[in-house]
Design a protein around this motif. Structure first.
Motif, PDB file in Angstrom:
ATOM      1  N   THR A  48      -0.730   0.231  -7.485  1.00  0.00           N
ATOM      2  CA  THR A  48       0.112  -0.424  -8.305  1.00  0.00           C
ATOM      3  C   THR A  48       1.293  -1.268  -7.522  1.00  0.00           C
ATOM      4  O   THR A  48       1.784  -2.116  -7.942  1.00  0.00           O
ATOM      5  CB  THR A  48       0.870   0.710  -9.105  1.00  0.00           C
ATOM      6  OG1 THR A  48       1.415   1.692  -7.949  1.00  0.00           O
ATOM      7  CG2 THR A  48      -0.066   1.463 -10.059  1.00  0.00           C
ATOM      8  N   ALA A  49       1.412  -0.905  -5.914  1.00  0.00           N
ATOM      9  CA  ALA A  49       2.395  -1.734  -5.327  1.00  0.00           C
ATOM     10  C   ALA A  49       1.796  -1.264  -4.035  1.00  0.00           C
ATOM     11  O   ALA A  49       1.214  -0.216  -3.527  1.00  0.00           O
ATOM     12  CB  ALA A  49       3.888  -1.278  -5.609  1.00  0.00           C
ATOM     13  N   VAL A  50       2.140  -2.062  -2.893  1.00  0.00           N
ATOM     14  CA  VAL A  50       1.792  -2.102  -1.618  1.00  0.00           C
ATOM     15  C   VAL A  50       3.175  -2.459  -0.829  1.00  0.00           C
ATOM     16  O   VAL A  50       3.611  -3.643  -0.973  1.00  0.00           O
ATOM     17  CB  VAL A  50       0.756  -3.245  -1.135  1.00  0.00           C
ATOM     18  CG1 VAL A  50       0.367  -2.988   0.371  1.00  0.00           C
ATOM     19  CG2 VAL A  50      -0.617  -3.009  -1.904  1.00  0.00           C
ATOM     20  N   THR A  77       2.969   8.050  -3.908  1.00  0.00           N
ATOM     21  CA  THR A  77       2.446   7.295  -2.860  1.00  0.00           C
ATOM     22  C   THR A  77       1.406   7.887  -1.927  1.00  0.00           C
ATOM     23  O   THR A  77       1.108   8.934  -1.616  1.00  0.00           O
ATOM     24  CB  THR A  77       3.653   6.641  -2.086  1.00  0.00           C
ATOM     25  OG1 THR A  77       4.590   6.132  -2.760  1.00  0.00           O
ATOM     26  CG2 THR A  77       3.264   5.911  -0.996  1.00  0.00           C
ATOM     27  N   VAL A  78       0.437   6.737  -1.579  1.00  0.00           N
ATOM     28  CA  VAL A  78      -0.719   7.245  -0.399  1.00  0.00           C
ATOM     29  C   VAL A  78      -0.484   6.334   0.545  1.00  0.00           C
ATOM     30  O   VAL A  78      -0.219   5.224   0.447  1.00  0.00           O
ATOM     31  CB  VAL A  78      -2.045   6.854  -0.958  1.00  0.00           C
ATOM     32  CG1 VAL A  78      -3.166   7.221  -0.086  1.00  0.00           C
ATOM     33  CG2 VAL A  78      -2.412   7.480  -2.509  1.00  0.00           C
ATOM     34  N   VAL A  79      -0.414   7.123   1.725  1.00  0.00           N
ATOM     35  CA  VAL A  79       0.084   6.631   2.894  1.00  0.00           C
ATOM     36  C   VAL A  79      -1.317   5.864   3.511  1.00  0.00           C
ATOM     37  O   VAL A  79      -2.355   6.812   3.619  1.00  0.00           O
ATOM     38  CB  VAL A  79       0.911   7.505   3.930  1.00  0.00           C
ATOM     39  CG1 VAL A  79       1.072   6.788   5.405  1.00  0.00           C
ATOM     40  CG2 VAL A  79       1.971   8.062   3.509  1.00  0.00           C
ATOM     41  N   ILE A  80      -1.236   4.769   3.982  1.00  0.00           N
ATOM     42  CA  ILE A  80      -2.508   3.900   4.320  1.00  0.00           C
ATOM     43  C   ILE A  80      -2.541   3.616   5.815  1.00  0.00           C
ATOM     44  O   ILE A  80      -1.396   2.988   6.315  1.00  0.00           O
ATOM     45  CB  ILE A  80      -2.552   2.772   3.738  1.00  0.00           C
ATOM     46  CG1 ILE A  80      -2.756   3.238   1.952  1.00  0.00           C
ATOM     47  CG2 ILE A  80      -4.136   2.053   3.994  1.00  0.00           C
ATOM     48  CD1 ILE A  80      -3.885   3.895   1.678  1.00  0.00           C
ATOM     49  N   GLY A  81      -3.536   3.667   6.566  1.00  0.00           N
ATOM     50  CA  GLY A  81      -3.769   3.261   7.945  1.00  0.00           C
ATOM     51  C   GLY A  81      -4.695   2.358   7.733  1.00  0.00           C
ATOM     52  O   GLY A  81      -5.565   2.423   7.244  1.00  0.00           O
ATOM     53  N   THR A 109      -2.817  -8.132   6.350  1.00  0.00           N
ATOM     54  CA  THR A 109      -3.155  -9.030   5.137  1.00  0.00           C
ATOM     55  C   THR A 109      -4.568  -8.232   4.420  1.00  0.00           C
ATOM     56  O   THR A 109      -4.586  -8.380   3.212  1.00  0.00           O
ATOM     57  CB  THR A 109      -3.180 -10.206   5.363  1.00  0.00           C
ATOM     58  OG1 THR A 109      -2.013 -10.818   6.201  1.00  0.00           O
ATOM     59  CG2 THR A 109      -3.583 -11.275   4.414  1.00  0.00           C
ATOM     60  N   ALA A 110      -5.388  -8.070   5.220  1.00  0.00           N
ATOM     61  CA  ALA A 110      -6.765  -7.876   4.559  1.00  0.00           C
ATOM     62  C   ALA A 110      -6.636  -6.461   3.964  1.00  0.00           C
ATOM     63  O   ALA A 110      -7.271  -6.433   2.979  1.00  0.00           O
ATOM     64  CB  ALA A 110      -7.861  -7.660   5.824  1.00  0.00           C
ATOM     65  N   ALA A 111      -5.901  -5.542   4.523  1.00  0.00           N
ATOM     66  CA  ALA A 111      -5.663  -4.264   3.938  1.00  0.00           C
ATOM     67  C   ALA A 111      -4.940  -4.206   2.571  1.00  0.00           C
ATOM     68  O   ALA A 111      -5.463  -3.858   1.642  1.00  0.00           O
ATOM     69  CB  ALA A 111      -5.054  -3.237   5.078  1.00  0.00           C
ATOM     70  N   ALA A 112      -3.898  -5.105   2.794  1.00  0.00           N
ATOM     71  CA  ALA A 112      -3.306  -5.356   1.370  1.00  0.00           C
ATOM     72  C   ALA A 112      -3.956  -5.970   0.253  1.00  0.00           C
ATOM     73  O   ALA A 112      -3.948  -5.273  -1.022  1.00  0.00           O
ATOM     74  CB  ALA A 112      -1.995  -6.242   1.503  1.00  0.00           C
ATOM     75  N   LEU A 117       1.339   2.817   0.699  1.00  0.00           N
ATOM     76  CA  LEU A 117       2.255   2.403   1.688  1.00  0.00           C
ATOM     77  C   LEU A 117       1.279   2.312   3.247  1.00  0.00           C
ATOM     78  O   LEU A 117       0.999   3.170   3.682  1.00  0.00           O
ATOM     79  CB  LEU A 117       3.345   3.756   2.084  1.00  0.00           C
ATOM     80  CG  LEU A 117       4.242   3.558   3.427  1.00  0.00           C
ATOM     81  CD1 LEU A 117       5.263   2.349   2.881  1.00  0.00           C
ATOM     82  CD2 LEU A 117       4.968   4.651   3.501  1.00  0.00           C
ATOM     83  N   LEU A 118       1.352   1.064   3.691  1.00  0.00           N
ATOM     84  CA  LEU A 118       0.708   0.905   4.971  1.00  0.00           C
ATOM     85  C   LEU A 118       1.714   1.054   5.930  1.00  0.00           C
ATOM     86  O   LEU A 118       2.836   0.831   6.251  1.00  0.00           O
ATOM     87  CB  LEU A 118       0.323  -0.818   4.935  1.00  0.00           C
ATOM     88  CG  LEU A 118      -0.638  -1.161   4.052  1.00  0.00           C
ATOM     89  CD1 LEU A 118      -0.783  -2.568   3.912  1.00  0.00           C
ATOM     90  CD2 LEU A 118      -2.178  -0.917   4.810  1.00  0.00           C
TER      91      LEU A 118
END
Length: 306
Positions: free
Chosen positions: A242-244, A164-168, A230-233, A217-218
């Motif tokens: 593969t999943a958000v 998983t990549v953690v996203i800001g 929503t825009a980030a997803a 993972l946001l």
């Protein structure tokens, strides 16, 4: 030995009772009656030497009046120390006048609460241009706790995928993203956001290849309109994530937005219980209790006489 108890506004009673139980305190509910013209009548439980007031300040205006009236009643009936526990703290966004004639709500709110209580405890306050919460509340104690330990523990308990990549979703989210990623030993990155209006943003990433074929993972502190999330997803899905999933401290968005998030590609969204919401999945009572144990210690000290 002095006395201490917790009192809570009617909303958030469940979280307040869990916190009180963790601290071994009685929990009284503040009674609020609304007159036909909108004015409020407020009645508190019996006063103690120290009163912990639990009030999450989403939809804040009536709650602030209720707090002022509760503080008046408690002080008049003998309470010497008032501690406000506001897991979500309102009116922190505007810390400057961006246009002529605007009020600086953070400054006004800080002075109001500083004149009402002796200590403020909150979680992930929106203080992006204010480095220290104590500067918001002149002359009193104030702490801005982080929800990230509770969030990271909850994620670890769910056996998060190590890929998983953690996203800001924007640069303002970087402190929370960095904290969670480090705790979980995951990679992380932060998006670049360009705002075109209150309900229109564009999101881009410096290294799209990092996200292809991996779960995302946001992580953010507040979701209100949901536009940025929503825009980030959508951007992450377009880049091959593969999943958000998403996790936030304060869920301020209407529950109907969950369907919009799902349509944008967000598989799940979880929030802390800082604000009562259908997405609540992470309790904050442990971190709040840790901050408040000093109040218990103070009540156990023998009173001095002159």
């Amino acid at each position: 030995m002095s006395t201490i108890a917790l009192q809570t506004l009617p909303c958030g009673v469940d979280a307040a009772k869990r916190l009180a139980a963790r601290l071994g305190l009685a929990c009284g509910e503040i009674a609020v009656h609304r007159f036909p013209d909108g004015e409020l009548r407020v009645a508190v439980a019996p006063a103690t030497d120290t009163a912990i007031l639990y009030a999450s300040l989403d939809h804040p205006n009536d709650k602030l009046i209720t707090l002022l009236f509760a503080a008046e009643a408690l002080r008049r009936n003998g309470t010497k120390r008032l501690v406000l526990v506001a897991p979500y703290l309102c009116y922190m966004r505007q810390d400057a006048a961006f246009h002529a004639g605007e009020a600086i709500s953070q400054r006004a709110m800080g002075r109001l609460l500083a004149a009402t209580v002796d200590r403020v405890v909150t979680v992930d306050a929106h203080l992006h241009r204010t480095p220290d919460i104590r500067s918001v509340f002149p002359g009193i104690e104030a702490e801005n706790l982080s929800a990230m330990p509770a969030i990271a523990n909850a994620l670890a308990a769910g056996s998060i995928d190590p890929a998983t990549v953690v996203i800001g979703p924007d640069m303002e989210s970087e402190p929370w993203v960095n904290d969670v990623a480090n705790r979980l030993r995951l990679q992380h990155t932060v998006a670049r956001k360009t705002r075109h209006g209150d309900h229109s943003v564009a999101v881009s990433f410096a290294d799209p290849a990092l996200l292809s074929g991996r779960p995302a993972l946001l992580v953010d502190d507040i979701v209100s309109s949901g536009t940025t999330l929503t825009a980030a997803a959508k951007a992450l899905t377009a880049m091959g994530a593969t999943a958000v999933d998403a996790v936030v401290t304060h869920a301020l968005f209407p529950p109907a937005m969950i369907a919009v998030f799902t349509e944008a590609g967000i598989r799940s969204i979880r929030s802390t219980d800082s604000v009562p919401h259908p997405t609540n999945a992470i309790a904050l009572d442990e971190i709040l209790a840790a901050a408040l144990r000093s109040e218990l210690a103070m009540t156990q000290l023998p009173e001095t006489t002159t």
